[in-house]
Design an enzyme around this catalytic site. Structure first.
Site, PDB file in Angstrom:
ATOM      1  N   GLU A 668       0.879  -1.157   0.000  1.00  0.00           N
ATOM      2  CA  GLU A 668       0.000   0.000   0.000  1.00  0.00           C
ATOM      3  C   GLU A 668       0.916   1.206   0.000  1.00  0.00           C
ATOM      4  OE1 GLU A 668      -3.321   0.274   0.074  1.00  0.00           O
ATOM      5  OE2 GLU A 668      -3.879  -1.830   0.310  1.00  0.00           O
TER       6      GLU A 668
HETATM    7 ZN   LIG Z   1      -6.069  -1.753  -3.615  1.00  0.00          ZN
END
Ligand SMILES: [Zn+2]
Length: 826
Positions: A668
C-alpha cells in the site's frame, strides 16, 4: 556433485470449511433515479448521488466484515486502533446513515485514536521485580521494540505479549518503560494498547515519540509478569538510494497516466530498448470499458421498467429509444412496434379504455418482441412488477452513461471494448535463467499512484542500464514483468466516470441490482477473485454481494484479469517474486492475508525462514523508500496482512505464495507521512494532487519514493538468484553436559528454516519444523529436562541446504547437524 536447491514453501491448504458466508441483502449505493427526466421523454439521467469520504470507527474485524459484505467500500486507509479499526469510507449521505445504523461511528475532524504524544509517559509504574531471572514460564514476552526517526523526530514502537492476554475478567493490562540509553534506569511508564481481533488476543502495543534512542525496554503485566528487551533500529542508516549514484536518471513520470498512456509507453520502451525489453501479451482480454445502453422508465415504483440493450452502447445500444404509447381505443392487446432503433410499446387497454399493462408484462413483451434490440427488461429492483405502466411523454433514449465525462477529465475518446493487457518484460536474459519479478499495479482502478510508481521503475531500468553499474546488475540478474495497470477498464471508469471505482467493469448482478442507478456498484474486486483462502472457502473479507466493493465474483478466477496472472506465473515459472502494488496505506504485507473468522484460522503461516526473509526484504525495500524524503512505513504496518490489518479472502498473494512458492508482497504505497510542522501523521489519498506539498501528500513524491522501493525489490531478487551459499545454524547453547534443565533454541546466520528430530532419526522435509514462539516472534525455546539429541538441517530462502545435505535421499553421509544436550541432575 550437483547442488541441491529447493523451495519448500509449497504448502497445501487444508480444506478447512465448506460453508459459505451468509449473504446479507445488498445495500450499496441507492440513489434515486431521475424519474422526471424519464417521463419528460429525455434521456433518463440517473445520476449517482454525490459521494464523500468520511472517517469511521468500527468495533473490530467482525463489524468490518459485515459492513464490507453489505457493499461498503472500506478497503484502504484502514488501521488498527485499540478499540477496533479506523478507516475511511466513500459513501453517500444515505449510506452514512446506514453505516451508523450498523453501529459504525462516524468520526469528526479531530476525533479518533492518536498514539500518545507524551515523550515522558507519566503514569505510575507497576512494582517490578528488578532483573527477574529468565524463566521459561515468563508470562510476558517482548515481540519487538523498534526505534525509528523521521523528519527529525524519533519514535519507539513496541509489541509485547502476555500469556494471559485472552483473559477477559479482569483484562490484563501491560505497562511499558524505557531507559534513556545504556546503563540508565527504566522509567517513563506508559499503558500499552491491547490489540484484539476477531475475538482473539493478538498482542499489546505502543507507538510514541521519543527524543533519544533507548537501549532497552521493560514490559510489566498487571499480574506480575515482566520482560526486558533490546531496542532495534527500524530503517535507520539506510544506504543511499540508487538515485544518488552519479549520472543516475530518474523522475520520468510527470503526471497521472491512464491505461492507454501506460500501455503505449510500455510498447514504446520495448521498441526503443529491444536488447533488454519486450512485450508479452496476456491471453485473456478484459471485458472492456463498455456498457449496455439502459433506461429505467416510469420511476422506481411497481410500474417501473428497467431496459437494457442487447448491443453495447457504442455498438448501437445508445441509438435505441423506447416509448410507452397509449392508444385511444378500448380492448387492445399489448404489442411492440420496432422501426429502426425506435421501439414503441403499445400498452394494452381494458374494456373501459384504461391502460392495462403491468411492468412485468411490458418487460416480457420488450424481451420477446423488440427484434433483438432489448435482451433484458424487468421490474425495478425487488418490485413485483404488478403496477400498471404509464405512457411516456415521448421516446426515452437509452444510454451506456460512458460519455458523461467527469469534470476536468482529459478530452478525447476513451477506447471501448475488450483490452489486451501488455506486460512490459525487462531483462538482459529473458530465457528463464534469472529470477522473475512480477510487478502488478492497479488491480484497484482508483489507485493511480501504483501505476505511475511502476512506470517510473521501468523507466529507471531502461534509462540507466548502460550507465549505472547497479542498474546493469539488476537488468542482467533479473527478469522483470511489469503489468502497469491490471484493471484498464475500471481505471478508465475511474479516470472518466467515477473516481472512486475500485473494481473491474464486469456486471454479474441479477435483475434486482442491474438498473443503471447501480452502475457505480458493479464489478469484481480482482484482489478477492483468487483460489487460496478465498471467500468461496469460507475465509473472511470478501463479499458475495455483486454490489459490494469487495465482491469476490461468481467463482474463483471468474475474471480475465485474474486468470491472466495465473497464466503468466505458470508460463514463466522463473517468477519467484511478486509485488501487488496498491494505494494508499503505507503498508507492506505478505502471508497470512486471510482467515476464517470463527476461531481466526489463518491461511498457513510461512515457515520461519520465509518469514525472516520477508522481514529482511521489507527492511531493504522500505529503507530505500525512506531514503527519498524520510517517509517511514512503520513496523506496525508490516507483516502478515491479516495479522496487522484485516483478512482479505482470495487475494492474489495467498495464491501465488501457496500454489507456486512465489514470494508475494502486497504494497500500500502513499500512506501516512509525518508532518513535523503539526506533529501529526497526515493520511494519504487514492488520487493525491500530483504536485502537492513535496514533504506531504503528493502523487509525484510518492511515485519517486516508492519507485526506490521497487528498485530495491529487484536487487533483493537479483541477490536471491545469486545466492549459492549454504546457510549455517547452531543450537544455543550448544550440546554438552548440564546439571539442570536448560532452555535451547536454534539460530541461523541468515533467514533459514530448520527441520529437526529428537528421536535419533534422520531429519527430512517431513520432520518437525522449527517454529516461531508465536507469530511476529523469534524462534521457539525448548525447555530440555532430560538428555536429548537433536538432528537438524537448515534451508535458506533460496533453497540452499546446510552442508549440502540431501534430506530426500538416504545417502550414507548423513551430513546433517547433530548435538546432544546431556542433563545430569544430582
Ligand atoms: Zn487496492
Amino acid at each position: 556433485m550437483h547442488r541441491r536447491r529447493l523451495r519448500i514453501a509449497l504448502l497445501t491448504l487444508p480444506a478447512l470449511v465448506a460453508s459459505v458466508l451468509t449473504v446479507p441483502a445488498p445495500v450499496g449505493a441507492d440513489p434515486s433515479a431521475s424519474t422526471a427526466a424519464a417521463e419528460s421523454g429525455r434521456s433518463p439521467l440517473e445520476t449517482q448521488e454525490s459521494v464523500r469520504l468520511v472517517r469511521i470507527q468500527l468495533t473490530g474485524a467482525d463489524m468490518l466484515d459485515k459492513v464490507a459484505a453489505a457493499g461498503f467500500d472500506l478497503e484502504h486507509g484502514l488501521r488498527r486502533v485499540p478499540n477496533g479499526i479506523e478507516g475511511e469510507a466513500v459513501v453517500t449521505a444515505a449510506q452514512t446513515a446506514e453505516l451508523q445504523a450498523m453501529g459504525v461511528t462516524i468520526l469528526g475532524d479531530n476525533e479518533g485514536f492518536a498514539w500518545s504524544e507524551e515523550a515522558d509517559g507519566g503514569i505510575q509504574a507497576f512494582r517490578t521485580q528488578a532483573d527477574q531471572p529468565h524463566s521459561h514460564e515468563a508470562t510476558v514476552r517482548v515481540v519487538r521494540a523498534d526505534w525509528f526517526t523521521t523528519k527529525g523526530q524519533g519514535f519507539l514502537y513496541v509489541e509485547a505479549r502476555t500469556t494471559e492476554g485472552q483473559q477477559a475478567d479482569p483484562i490484563v493490562t501491560m505497562q511499558l518503560e524505557n531507559d534513556s540509553g545504556r546503563r540508565t534506569p527504566f522509567g517513563f511508564a506508559r499503558t500499552m494498547s491491547r490489540f484484539v481481533d476477531s475475538g482473539q488476543y493478538m498482542f499489546h502495543r505502543n507507538l510514541f515519540k521519543l527524543d533519544a534512542r533507548p537501549n532497552q525496554i521493560r514490559v510489566t503485566s498487571s499480574t506480575g509478569g515482566v520482560a526486558t528487551g533490546d531496542v532495534s533500529d527500524w530503517l535507520e542508516d539506510a544506504p543511499p538510494p540508487l538515485t544518488e549514484n552519479r549520472g543516475y536518471k530518474s523522475d520520468f513520470v510527470d503526471g497521472y497516466r491512464n491505461p492507454q498512456q501506460l500501455y503505449s509507453r510500455a510498447k514504446e520502451i520495448a521498441r526503443q530498448y529491444p536488447d533488454i525489453a519486450e512485450i508479452v501479451y496476456l491471453p485473456n482480454q478484459t471485458n472492456g470499458y463498455q456498457r449496455k445502453a439502459q433506461a429505467t422508465i416510469g420511476g422506481t415504483g411497481p410500474s417501473a421498467v428497467v431496459v437494457s440493450s442487447a448491443a453495447w452502447g457504442h455498438e448501437g445500444g445508445n441509438d435505441i429509444t423506447v416509448e410507452f404509447v397509449q392508444r385511444p381505443e378500448a380492448n387492445l392487446p399489448l404489442s411492440v412496434e420496432v422501426a429502426g432503433k425506435a421501439i414503441r410499446v403499445l400498452l394494452a387497454k381494458d374494456a373501459s379504455a384504461g391502460v392495462a399493462s403491468t411492468a412485468t408484462e411490458v418487460a416480457a413483451a420488450l424481451e420477446a418482441q423488440s427484434q433483438g434490440l432489448i435482451d433484458r427488461a424487468h421490474p425495478y429492483r425487488t418490485n413485483a412488477g404488478t403496477g400498471i405502466v404509464a405512457p411516456t411523454s415521448g421516446p426515452v433514449a437509452l444510454t451506456d452513461f460512458l460519455d458523461q465525462k467527469r469534470v476536468g477529465a482529459p478530452e478525447g475518446e476513451v477506447p471501448r471494448g475488450p483490452v489486451t493487457i501488455p506486460v512490459l518484460r525487462i531483462g538482459k536474459h529473458r530465457d528463464g535463467r534469472n529470477p522473475g519479478v512480477l510487478i502488478q499495479a492497479q488491480d484497484h482502478a482508483r489507485e493511480w499512484v501504483p501505476a505511475t510508481t511502476s512506470l517510473e521503475s521501468a523507466e529507471r531500468l531502461v534509462h540507466n542500464y548502460k550507465t549505472d553499474k547497479e542498474t546493469k546488475k539488476i537488468v542482467e540478474g533479473t527478469d522483470v514483468f511489469f503489468i502497469l495497470s491490471n484493471n484498464p477498464d475500471g481505471a478508465n471508469y475511474s479516470f472518466y466516470n467515477f473516481a472512486s471505482q475500485r473494481r473491474n467493469m464486469t456486471n454479474h448482478c441479477p435483475d434486482e441490482n442491474a438498473d443503471p442507478a447501480r452502475r457505480n456498484s458493479w464489478g469484481v474486486d480482482l484482489n478477492r477473485n483468487y483460489r487460496v483462502g478465498s471467500g468461496h472457502d469460507g475465509y473472511s473479507g470478501a463479499s458475495t454481494s455483486c454490489v459490494s466493493d469487495t465482491y469476490q465474483g461468481p467463482e474463483e478466477l471468474s475474471e480475465p484479469e485474474s486468470k491472466n496472472i495465473i497464466w503468466l506465473v505458470e508460463k514463466y515459472s522463473n517468477i519467484k517474486f511478486m509485488m501487488s502494488v496498491h494505494s494508499n496505506g503505507g503498508q507492506l504485507f505478505w502471508q497470512p492475508g486471510a482467515y476464517i473468522a470463527d476461531g481466526r484460522i489463518t491461511t498457513p503461516r510461512p515457515p520461519l525462514g520465509d518469514e525472516a526473509f520477508y522481514w529482511q526484504s521489507a527492511g531493504r525495500i522500505l529503507s530505500q523508500v525512506k531514503a527519498h524524503r524520510e517517509t517511514v512505513v512503520t513496523p506496525e504496518n508490516v507483516g502478515g496482512s491479516s495479522d496487522v490489518l484485516y483478512s482479505s479472502a482470495g487475494n492474489v498473494r495467498e495464491d501465488l505464495y501457496h500454489t507456486y512458492g512465489i514470494y508475494a508482497f502486497g504494497w500500500e504505497v502513499g500512506g501516512s507521512v509525518y508532518n513535523p510542522a503539526t506533529g501529526d501523521w497526515q493520511g494519504g489519498s487514492f488520487q493525491p494532487v500530483w504536485e502537492g506539498d513535496p514533504n506531504l501528500v503528493s502523487g509525484h513524491a510518492e511515485t519517486m519514493e516508492y519507485a526506490n522501493g521497487i528498485m530495491e525489490m529487484f536487487r533483493v531478487a537479483a541477490d536471491w538468484g545469486k545466492d549459492k551459499k549454504d546457510p549455517t545454524s547452531k543450537l544455543v547453547p550448544g550440546g554438552g553436559k548440564y546439571s539442570q534443565p536448560v532452555d535451547v533454541r536454534f539460530e541461523t546466520n541468515e533467514p533459514a528454516t530448520i527441520y529437526y528430530t529428537t528421536d535419533g532419526s534422520r531429519p527430512t522435509l517431513q520432520s518437525p519444523r522449527y517454529e516461531a514462539t508465536e507469530f511476529r516472534e523469534p524462534g521457539e525455546v525448548f525447555h530440555v529436562t532430560e538428555t536429548t539429541t537433536f538432528h537438524w538441517f537448515s534451508v535458506d530462502a533460496a533453497g540452499n541446504i546446510e552442508q549440502n545435505y540431501d534430506p530426500t535421499k538416504n545417502d550414507r553421509r548423513d551430513n546433517y547437524r547433530k548435538a546432544t544436550i546431556t542433563i545430569r541432575t544430582k
